[in-house]
Design an enzyme around this catalytic site. Structure first.
Site, mmCIF file in Angstrom:
data_model
loop_
_atom_site.group_PDB
_atom_site.id
_atom_site.type_symbol
_atom_site.label_atom_id
_atom_site.label_comp_id
_atom_site.label_asym_id
_atom_site.label_seq_id
_atom_site.Cartn_x
_atom_site.Cartn_y
_atom_site.Cartn_z
ATOM 1 N N GLY A 10 0.843 -1.209 0.000
ATOM 2 C CA GLY A 10 0.000 0.000 0.000
ATOM 3 C C GLY A 10 0.868 1.243 0.000
ATOM 4 O O GLY A 10 1.529 1.549 0.989
ATOM 5 N N ALA A 11 0.877 1.954 -1.150
ATOM 6 C CA ALA A 11 1.712 3.160 -1.287
ATOM 7 C C ALA A 11 0.834 4.403 -1.231
ATOM 8 O O ALA A 11 0.878 5.251 -2.111
ATOM 9 C CB ALA A 11 2.487 3.100 -2.606
ATOM 10 N N GLY A 12 0.024 4.507 -0.188
ATOM 11 C CA GLY A 12 -0.898 5.637 -0.070
ATOM 12 C C GLY A 12 -0.391 6.711 0.872
ATOM 13 O O GLY A 12 0.822 6.885 1.060
ATOM 14 N N VAL A 88 -2.883 -0.878 3.503
ATOM 15 C CA VAL A 88 -3.888 -0.690 2.450
ATOM 16 C C VAL A 88 -5.095 0.061 3.005
ATOM 17 O O VAL A 88 -5.240 0.221 4.224
ATOM 18 C CB VAL A 88 -4.322 -2.054 1.864
ATOM 19 C CG1 VAL A 88 -3.144 -2.763 1.235
ATOM 20 C CG2 VAL A 88 -4.959 -2.931 2.939
ATOM 21 N N SER A 129 -2.768 -0.480 8.748
ATOM 22 C CA SER A 129 -4.088 0.059 8.416
ATOM 23 C C SER A 129 -4.922 0.125 9.686
ATOM 24 O O SER A 129 -4.708 -0.644 10.623
ATOM 25 C CB SER A 129 -4.806 -0.871 7.440
ATOM 26 O OG SER A 129 -4.109 -0.962 6.233
ATOM 27 N N GLU A 159 -1.184 3.733 12.736
ATOM 28 C CA GLU A 159 -0.488 4.975 12.407
ATOM 29 C C GLU A 159 -1.292 6.171 12.915
ATOM 30 O O GLU A 159 -2.491 6.227 12.761
ATOM 31 C CB GLU A 159 -0.296 5.058 10.879
ATOM 32 C CG GLU A 159 0.499 6.244 10.432
ATOM 33 C CD GLU A 159 1.787 6.403 11.223
ATOM 34 O OE1 GLU A 159 2.640 5.502 11.193
ATOM 35 O OE2 GLU A 159 1.928 7.445 11.913
ATOM 36 N N GLU A 163 -2.615 14.058 8.042
ATOM 37 C CA GLU A 163 -2.243 14.631 6.743
ATOM 38 C C GLU A 163 -1.989 16.125 6.900
ATOM 39 O O GLU A 163 -2.627 16.794 7.709
ATOM 40 C CB GLU A 163 -3.342 14.363 5.721
ATOM 41 C CG GLU A 163 -3.350 12.912 5.296
ATOM 42 C CD GLU A 163 -4.474 12.578 4.327
ATOM 43 O OE1 GLU A 163 -4.869 13.441 3.533
ATOM 44 O OE2 GLU A 163 -4.947 11.432 4.388
ATOM 45 N N LYS A 218 -6.498 2.864 18.518
ATOM 46 C CA LYS A 218 -6.510 3.719 17.325
ATOM 47 C C LYS A 218 -7.927 4.221 17.044
ATOM 48 O O LYS A 218 -8.148 5.416 16.800
ATOM 49 C CB LYS A 218 -5.949 2.936 16.125
ATOM 50 C CG LYS A 218 -6.080 3.633 14.792
ATOM 51 C CD LYS A 218 -5.278 4.921 14.691
ATOM 52 C CE LYS A 218 -5.657 5.710 13.458
ATOM 53 N NZ LYS A 218 -4.995 6.984 13.338
ATOM 54 N N ASN A 222 -9.194 8.277 17.438
ATOM 55 C CA ASN A 222 -9.857 9.058 16.395
ATOM 56 C C ASN A 222 -11.270 9.456 16.810
ATOM 57 O O ASN A 222 -11.726 10.557 16.494
ATOM 58 C CB ASN A 222 -9.882 8.280 15.075
ATOM 59 C CG ASN A 222 -8.657 8.601 14.229
ATOM 60 O OD1 ASN A 222 -7.819 9.405 14.630
ATOM 61 N ND2 ASN A 222 -8.549 7.984 13.075
ATOM 62 N N ARG A 258 -7.178 20.201 32.297
ATOM 63 C CA ARG A 258 -7.790 18.874 32.101
ATOM 64 C C ARG A 258 -8.385 18.760 30.701
ATOM 65 O O ARG A 258 -8.569 17.674 30.186
ATOM 66 C CB ARG A 258 -8.915 18.643 33.131
ATOM 67 C CG ARG A 258 -8.418 18.532 34.550
ATOM 68 C CD ARG A 258 -9.567 18.621 35.511
ATOM 69 N NE ARG A 258 -10.309 19.875 35.329
ATOM 70 C CZ ARG A 258 -11.424 20.189 35.978
ATOM 71 N NH1 ARG A 258 -11.947 19.343 36.855
ATOM 72 N NH2 ARG A 258 -12.026 21.344 35.770
ATOM 73 N N CYS A 274 -10.448 9.369 7.584
ATOM 74 C CA CYS A 274 -10.370 8.570 8.812
ATOM 75 C C CYS A 274 -11.470 8.818 9.835
ATOM 76 O O CYS A 274 -12.064 7.858 10.327
ATOM 77 C CB CYS A 274 -9.013 8.788 9.480
ATOM 78 S SG CYS A 274 -7.675 8.130 8.494
HETATM 79 N N1 LIG Z 1 -4.651 8.942 5.541
HETATM 80 C C1 LIG Z 1 -4.394 9.124 6.817
HETATM 81 O O1 LIG Z 1 -4.206 10.258 7.280
HETATM 82 C C2 LIG Z 1 -4.313 7.959 7.765
HETATM 83 C C3 LIG Z 1 -3.771 8.151 9.047
HETATM 84 C C4 LIG Z 1 -3.690 7.070 9.906
HETATM 85 C C5 LIG Z 1 -4.164 5.819 9.507
HETATM 86 N N2 LIG Z 1 -4.709 5.654 8.272
HETATM 87 C C6 LIG Z 1 -5.164 4.316 7.873
HETATM 88 O O2 LIG Z 1 -4.157 3.738 7.056
HETATM 89 C C7 LIG Z 1 -4.753 2.920 6.036
HETATM 90 C C8 LIG Z 1 -4.298 3.399 4.670
HETATM 91 O O3 LIG Z 1 -4.780 4.717 4.487
HETATM 92 P P1 LIG Z 1 -4.282 5.620 3.273
HETATM 93 O O4 LIG Z 1 -4.859 6.977 3.517
HETATM 94 O O5 LIG Z 1 -2.816 5.453 3.120
HETATM 95 O O6 LIG Z 1 -5.040 4.905 2.048
HETATM 96 P P2 LIG Z 1 -4.762 5.144 0.491
HETATM 97 O O7 LIG Z 1 -6.038 4.841 -0.174
HETATM 98 O O8 LIG Z 1 -4.114 6.467 0.280
HETATM 99 O O9 LIG Z 1 -3.667 4.028 0.138
HETATM 100 C C9 LIG Z 1 -3.909 2.673 0.145
HETATM 101 C C10 LIG Z 1 -3.143 2.056 -1.009
HETATM 102 O O10 LIG Z 1 -3.218 0.639 -0.896
HETATM 103 C C11 LIG Z 1 -3.247 0.109 -2.216
HETATM 104 N N3 LIG Z 1 -3.710 -1.277 -2.166
HETATM 105 C C12 LIG Z 1 -4.948 -1.729 -1.855
HETATM 106 N N4 LIG Z 1 -4.957 -3.083 -1.873
HETATM 107 C C13 LIG Z 1 -3.710 -3.476 -2.206
HETATM 108 C C14 LIG Z 1 -3.088 -4.735 -2.375
HETATM 109 N N5 LIG Z 1 -3.769 -5.879 -2.185
HETATM 110 N N6 LIG Z 1 -1.785 -4.772 -2.733
HETATM 111 C C15 LIG Z 1 -1.087 -3.636 -2.915
HETATM 112 N N7 LIG Z 1 -1.616 -2.414 -2.752
HETATM 113 C C16 LIG Z 1 -2.912 -2.332 -2.399
HETATM 114 C C17 LIG Z 1 -4.145 1.063 -2.974
HETATM 115 O O11 LIG Z 1 -3.942 0.964 -4.376
HETATM 116 C C18 LIG Z 1 -3.702 2.413 -2.395
HETATM 117 O O12 LIG Z 1 -2.685 3.018 -3.174
HETATM 118 C C19 LIG Z 1 -6.256 3.010 6.266
HETATM 119 O O13 LIG Z 1 -6.657 1.928 7.059
HETATM 120 C C20 LIG Z 1 -6.422 4.302 7.028
HETATM 121 O O14 LIG Z 1 -7.561 4.294 7.846
HETATM 122 C C21 LIG Z 1 -4.774 6.698 7.376
#
Ligand SMILES: NC(=O)c1ccc[n+]([C@@H]2O[C@H](COP(=O)([O-])OP(=O)(O)OC[C@H]3O[C@@H](n4cnc5c(N)ncnc54)[C@H](O)[C@@H]3O)[C@@H](O)[C@H]2O)c1
Length: 466
Positions: A10-12, A88, A129, A159, A163, A218, A222, A258, A274
């Protein structure tokens, strides 16, 4: 055995920045981030990263192709890794059981299945995640059934980055949470992951606990943050009808040690991928555990957020003489908060939807959001299932001044810093009269705007010339 190779699935918004910081702080560890989206990976390998985060490009360019790699070749990255993060997406389900509340775990499951299919040696699998309590148990079951000969340890390491400040959050986190199995092997795995973080995070900031506590922490964190926003927004509604000032009230209550002063800013409502998803996740779990009072308590946080958005749009329509049909309304900001291009669950989407339902002509300006993303968001079936209407009613402006030209109202939806320093005299001159400004983020100098001649509407207070 120390961790030498890390793979992140997951490169998000989480996987990309988190792994960039790990690679930056741990030069002897090779970090490979994999994704199913070729275009996302291509963007990570270019100068136009797929996400905007202050400080991110600087870190990526220092480590990319040295000890940080982005690829769609998941098999070899998983096979050679000692530790695998699952980062992911876990969106709210849009169909079936738990629709609109439960998280959709299909991406987590497919990542777990992929690990089981490819791995031929022991690995630590880390759930990064945000997932419901006991998701680690499901991952463990999948791994055990599909690859019974390989000993896996599954950890929870949620995490907490936000953002817009992801890089500083990752470099100096308030805490790092690691949950694991209460066994010798579980403790060893926790220790291995802790050693990775210890490259830059002081030991006292590493909190270890059992897996279920970590997963629930987590969601609860939130939910508490979202609850604070809904609480101050509830107070803002009282302020508007009584003449109290929500900023003064927030200042006064925040001085109580407090309570604390952070997250007490009234606004047009929280957005982002989130808060809503995670609160709904908690609501769903509570319902499933037969705790209806708990579910209802947390659900109210979401209802208050919806109410705040609706209240804001109703006020726009009411002030514009009960009709916005055919009127040009400038929407300033489309991302859900400043310093990110992320629009997921942005309040701007809902404000635009309600204005478009009234056939207003909406002109949108955002310094970071791609126009194509705006079009995708506003032509979602639940928002406006009609591309012809979109083309007729929506315009994207490339700068703030062209957005407000001939507009009846300017609506600040995102707290971008650049909106504070615009030339409001110039803006007043090019707008229709009476010229309305609706400040949904309480960032502008309201006295100055009144002096210029604007009609000013603000969440949580009634601005007056003193
Ligand atoms: N965005 C935030 O600020 C944040 C903060 C803390 C926690 N989170 C949590 O972290 C997790 C990811 O969030 P995000 O914002 O990075 O999501 P995102 O949608 O930006 O990234 C997720 C990535 O996973 C990839 N993916 C999905 N299935 C896959 C697979 N089987 N193999 C390879 N890649 C795959 C998608 O193509 C996508 O690029 C979520 O559970 C979210 O709740 C997000």
């Amino acid at each position: 055995m120390p961790i030498r190779k890390i793979c992140c699935i997951g490169a998000g918004y989480v996987g990309g920045p988190t792994c960039s910081v790990i690679a930056f702080k741990c030069p002897e560890i090779q970090v490979t981030v994999v994704d199913i989206s070729q275009s996302r990976i291509n963007a990570w390998n270019s100068d136009e990263l797929p996400i905007y985060e202050p400080g991110l490009i600087e870190i990526v360019s220092k480590v990319r192709n040295k000890n940080l790699f982005f690829t769609t070749e998941a098999d070899s990255a998983i096979e050679s890794a000692d530790l695998i993060f699952i980062s992911v997406n876990t969106p709210t389900k849009t169909f079936g059981v738990g629709k609109g509340r439960a998280p959709d775990l299909k991406y987590v499951e497919s990542a777990a299945r992929k690990i089981a299919e490819v791995a031929s040696a022991p690995k630590i699998v880390v759930e990064k995640s945000t997932v419901p309590v006991k998701a680690a148990e499901s991952i463990t079951k999948i791994l055990k059934h599909l690859a019974p000969h390989i000993p896996f340890q599954v950890l929870s390491n949620p995490e907490f980055l936000a953002e817009g400040t992801a890089i500083s959050d990752l470099l100096t986190p308030d805490r790092v949470l690691i949950g694991g199995e209460e066994s010798e092997a579980g403790c060893k795995a926790i220790e291995e992951l802790a050693k990775v973080y210890e490259h830059w995070v002081p030991r006292e900031k590493l909190i270890t606990m059992n897996t279920w506590s970590s997963e629930l922490s987590k969601l609860a964190a939130n939910a508490f943050l979202a609850q604070r926003i809904s609480s101050i927004n509830a107070v803002s509604a009282v302020c508007e009808v009584t003449g109290a000032n929500v900023e003064e009230v927030a200042h006064a209550i925040g001085r109580d040690s407090r309570i604390g002063s952070k997250f007490l800013k009234a606004s047009v409502g929280f957005g982002g991928s989130c808060f809503q998803k995670d609160v709904l996740n908690l609501v769903y779990i509570s319902e499933a555990l037969n705790l209806p009072e708990v579910a209802e308590y947390w659900h109210q946080v979401i209802l208050m957020n919806d109410y705040q958005r609706r209240r804001f749009v109703d006020k726009i329509v009411e002030r514009l003489f009960q009709t916005v049909t055919g009127k040009r309304i400038a929407i300033m900001g489309f991302s859900y908060k400043k310093n990110t291009g992320d629009t997921r669950e942005s309040s701007s989407i809902y404000i635009c939807k309600h204005l478009l339902d009234e056939e207003a002509k909406v002109v949108i300006y955002d310094p970071k959001v791609d126009p194509e993303q705006i079009k995708m968001d506003l032509t979602e079936p639940s928002i406006m299932n009609d591309k012809e209407r979109y083309d007729r009613l929506v315009t994207i402006a490339s700068d703030p001044y062209s957005a407000v030209e001939n507009a009846h109202a300017m609506v600040v939806c995102t707290e971008w810093d650049e909106f504070v320093t615009l030339d409001y005299q110039k803006i007043f001159e090019v707008m229709q009269k009476p010229a309305f400004i609706f400040d949904g983020r309480l960032i502008l100098n309201h006295t100055k705007l009144l002096e210029i001649g604007f009609q000013v509407e603000v969440i949580g207070k009634v601005p007056k010339l003193t």
